[in-house]
Design an enzyme around this catalytic site. Structure first.
Site, short mmCIF file in Angstrom:
data_model
loop_
_atom_site.label_atom_id
_atom_site.label_comp_id
_atom_site.label_asym_id
_atom_site.label_seq_id
_atom_site.Cartn_x
_atom_site.Cartn_y
_atom_site.Cartn_z
NE ARG A 172 122.51 44.79 23.17
CZ ARG A 172 123.09 45.73 24.02
NH1 ARG A 172 122.66 46.05 25.17
NH2 ARG A 172 124.08 46.47 23.36
CB CYS A 232 129.07 44.49 27.81
SG CYS A 232 130.05 46.15 28.53
#
Length: 276
Positions: A172, A232
């Protein structure tokens, strides 16, 4: 009380009037798991359940954005958790969400809060007792006072925040995997480094030792004792980085609470793909 406590330590302390275990489990919506339902099935004796999605700024478009101090204090008082209690947070999630609970309690003024090393999984594997159903009511007062300077906003990120560490997985971060949230771009904030939160834990869910954690930070080109901001996907797993650095003595860390779910959804923000 240390920031990180063992299952044996907790077993020895359970039953003390001022000790309150808090289940902070949270799962990605796509997992199909229901954290509160699992809590009702099995939780540590005397534990309460902190719903990260509900104890949040519900006026925000972002998932589980931090609430106001007043709202957090009221929610914890109703839950039966006091700011002067010894609070032990734990989870049963692969996302290690106890770290988010730890950050929330500390950020809003809890005097003593620790993470249960290994969480509910380790506790149950050792054959220790659990309870089911809703916990008994407990009188408590949480006097919440927000600690300043621990949370940063998008405007600060865009202005330049110094060292920024992204706790998402490598795929990601580098943009080789789609973001699980619709409308959120691939990639990462330009200049960010990547330390996947999962790398800080052993296979049994316990934290790695201090020497290993130092090596992980060093391999990413980061001094774990220098100031940094953690990010995050949505402000949850970044807290494992903050907790790990605190274990090494770092008291100068910040959380970008909006994280990539805010930054990546904004078409005007610059984005990077590939390795850091």
């Amino acid at each position: 009380m240390d920031d990180l406590v063992s299952t044996q330590w907790l077993a020895d302390q359970l039953g003390a009037d001022d000790l309150v275990p808090v289940d902070c489990s949270w799962f990605m919506p796509s997992s199909g798991r229901d954290a509160h339902a699992e809590f009702l099935t099995a939780h540590l004796p005397g534990a309460r359940f902190l719903d990260i999605d509900a104890v949040a700024d519900t006026s925000s478009q972002l998932s589980h954005a931090l609430p106001t101090a007043a709202d957090f204090g009221n929610a914890m008082s109703a839950l039966g958790v006091g700011s002067s209690d010894r609070i032990v947070v734990y989870d049963n999630s692969p996302l290690r969400t106890a770290a988010r609970g730890w950050f929330m309690f500390r950020h809003f003024g809890a005097g003593s809060v620790a993470i249960l090393d290994g969480g509910l999984g380790k506790w149950q594997r050792e054959g220790r007792p659990v309870e089911s159903g809703e916990p008994r009511p407990r009188a408590a007062r949480f006097e919440a006072i927000e600690r300043p300077g621990e949370v940063v906003e998008l405007r600060q990120i865009l202005a330049g925040i110094g060292t920024l560490i992204d706790a998402r997985g490598q795929g990601r971060f580098e943009g080789t995997e789609d973001d699980p949230r619709p409308g959120v771009a691939k990639g990462h904030i330009p200049g960010a480094r990547n330390i996947p939160f999962a790398s800080l834990y052993n296979d049994d869910g316990t934290f790695k030792g201090e020497a290993e954690i130092r090596h992980i930070f060093a391999a990413a080109g980061i001094d774990p004792e220098a100031p940094f901001t953690a990010s995050c996907g949505s402000g949850v797993t970044a807290n494992s980085l903050i907790f790990a650095a605190r274990r090494l003595g770092n008291r100068d860390t910040r959380l970008y609470d909006g994280s990539w779910s805010e930054y990546g959804a904004d078409p005007s923000t610059p984005k990077a793909v590939g390795p850091a």
